[in-house]
Design a protein around this motif. Sequence first.
Motif, short mmCIF file in Angstrom:
data_model
loop_
_atom_site.label_atom_id
_atom_site.label_comp_id
_atom_site.label_asym_id
_atom_site.label_seq_id
_atom_site.Cartn_x
_atom_site.Cartn_y
_atom_site.Cartn_z
N LEU A 47 0.85 -1.18 0.00
CA LEU A 47 0.00 0.00 0.00
C LEU A 47 0.89 1.24 0.00
CD1 LEU A 47 -3.04 0.82 0.16
CD2 LEU A 47 -2.68 1.10 2.63
N ILE A 48 0.62 2.15 -0.92
CA ILE A 48 1.42 3.36 -1.06
C ILE A 48 0.53 4.57 -0.82
CG2 ILE A 48 2.86 4.73 -2.60
CD1 ILE A 48 3.39 2.12 -4.15
N GLU A 49 0.90 5.36 0.16
CA GLU A 49 0.20 6.61 0.45
C GLU A 49 1.07 7.75 -0.07
OE1 GLU A 49 -1.93 8.78 4.31
OE2 GLU A 49 -0.39 7.23 4.60
N ASP A 50 0.58 8.44 -1.06
CA ASP A 50 1.37 9.48 -1.72
C ASP A 50 0.47 10.67 -2.04
OD1 ASP A 50 3.39 10.86 -2.97
OD2 ASP A 50 3.39 9.65 -4.79
N GLY A 51 0.48 11.67 -1.16
CA GLY A 51 -0.39 12.83 -1.35
C GLY A 51 -1.85 12.42 -1.29
N ASN A 52 -2.59 12.73 -2.35
CA ASN A 52 -4.01 12.37 -2.41
C ASN A 52 -4.24 10.96 -2.94
OD1 ASN A 52 -4.83 14.92 -1.45
ND2 ASN A 52 -4.76 15.79 -3.52
N LYS A 53 -3.17 10.27 -3.29
CA LYS A 53 -3.29 8.92 -3.84
C LYS A 53 -3.07 7.86 -2.76
CE LYS A 53 -1.95 9.62 -8.69
NZ LYS A 53 -3.08 8.88 -9.29
N GLN A 175 1.63 9.00 -14.12
CA GLN A 175 0.38 8.27 -14.01
C GLN A 175 0.14 7.69 -12.63
OE1 GLN A 175 1.29 5.70 -17.48
NE2 GLN A 175 -0.58 6.50 -18.40
N VAL A 176 1.16 7.04 -12.07
CA VAL A 176 0.97 6.32 -10.80
C VAL A 176 1.93 6.74 -9.70
CG1 VAL A 176 -0.12 4.29 -11.81
CG2 VAL A 176 2.38 4.41 -11.69
N GLY A 177 2.92 7.57 -10.04
CA GLY A 177 3.81 8.08 -9.01
C GLY A 177 5.09 7.32 -8.82
N PHE A 178 5.34 6.30 -9.63
CA PHE A 178 6.59 5.55 -9.58
C PHE A 178 6.89 5.03 -10.98
CE2 PHE A 178 3.05 3.00 -7.93
CZ PHE A 178 2.97 1.99 -8.88
N LYS A 194 9.78 0.64 -9.57
CA LYS A 194 11.02 1.34 -9.22
C LYS A 194 10.68 2.64 -8.50
CE LYS A 194 15.24 3.32 -11.24
NZ LYS A 194 15.95 3.62 -12.51
N PHE A 195 11.08 2.72 -7.24
CA PHE A 195 10.88 3.92 -6.43
C PHE A 195 12.24 4.59 -6.20
CE2 PHE A 195 7.65 0.89 -5.20
CZ PHE A 195 6.50 1.64 -5.17
N PHE A 196 12.17 5.84 -5.83
CA PHE A 196 13.36 6.53 -5.38
C PHE A 196 13.15 6.96 -3.93
CE2 PHE A 196 13.98 6.78 -9.90
CZ PHE A 196 15.35 6.63 -10.05
N ILE A 197 13.93 6.40 -3.04
CA ILE A 197 13.87 6.73 -1.62
C ILE A 197 15.15 7.49 -1.26
CG2 ILE A 197 13.63 5.84 0.71
CD1 ILE A 197 11.22 5.27 -1.09
N LYS A 198 14.99 8.77 -0.93
CA LYS A 198 16.15 9.63 -0.65
C LYS A 198 17.16 9.55 -1.80
CE LYS A 198 15.72 9.45 4.39
NZ LYS A 198 16.38 9.14 5.68
N GLU A 199 16.61 9.64 -3.02
CA GLU A 199 17.37 9.67 -4.26
C GLU A 199 18.06 8.35 -4.59
OE1 GLU A 199 20.02 12.99 -4.18
OE2 GLU A 199 18.39 14.48 -4.18
N LYS A 200 17.78 7.30 -3.82
CA LYS A 200 18.35 5.99 -4.12
C LYS A 200 17.25 5.08 -4.66
CE LYS A 200 22.01 6.20 -0.64
NZ LYS A 200 22.65 5.55 0.53
N PRO A 201 17.53 4.34 -5.74
CA PRO A 201 16.49 3.51 -6.36
C PRO A 201 16.17 2.28 -5.51
CG PRO A 201 18.58 3.17 -7.47
CD PRO A 201 18.80 4.30 -6.47
N LEU A 202 14.91 1.94 -5.47
CA LEU A 202 14.43 0.73 -4.80
C LEU A 202 13.58 -0.03 -5.81
CD1 LEU A 202 13.83 -1.08 -2.30
CD2 LEU A 202 11.91 0.46 -1.81
#
Length: 228
Positions: A47-53, A175-178, A194-202
């Motif tokens: 589950l990803i909580e990102d702003g209004n999404k 579209q989806v934030g990642f 693929k996410f970026f956490i503190k500018e590092k890819p996950l």
Amino acid sequence: MRIYPIQTGNFKLDGGAMFGVVPKSIWQKTNPADSNNMIEMGMRSLLIEDGNKLILIDTGMGNKQSDKFFGYYYQFGDFSLDTALASLGFHRDDITDVFLTHLHFDHCGGSIQWNKNQTGYEPAFKNAKFWSNQEHWNWAIHPNLREKASFLKENILPIQESGQLNFISGNPIQQVGFDVLKMDGHTEKQCYLKFFIKEKPLFLWQIYCQLLVTYLYLMLWDMIQDLY
């Protein structure tokens, strides 16, 4: 952005179906089978909580299948998607987007449920956009014989019929934030996140379904379900 791993349930399936040609004398050391040769699996979503999404990655198996089906894939335990969401203060109607890494029944079955009269199917997330990719969607609705049993039309076609289906294209981050990468392996054109956490890819390649004793990806063998 906040990311929550959530446990959506447990199920059992035949250990031989999972490990294929790997001898039982080897895999049972880490994943012992019961008297029916069934081993335990854990079903997990993200589950990803990102702003209004509020984005749900994969939906688990659901509960609309027949008794015969659940004889092969026996669900057990107290975990469920609804209780997992509630523990975080959310409800399924809060979900704005459902992103499906691929369309095997154990990853997308919870996307669709019976309607109130059990005369047909409806989306289990009425306020959400559903996301897939066109190439994998085409593969799922026209599968080969090997994968046919994993792609169930009642899990897939009602998403499209609802008008809530969207395909990733262009810039997935918008579209989806990642970011999204499409790769073959477990199935054709599965989506990898693929996410970026503190500018590092996950990278997240297999969100959800693992053995409860999670030795599978540490061993020298892999699931028989993987194509490559």
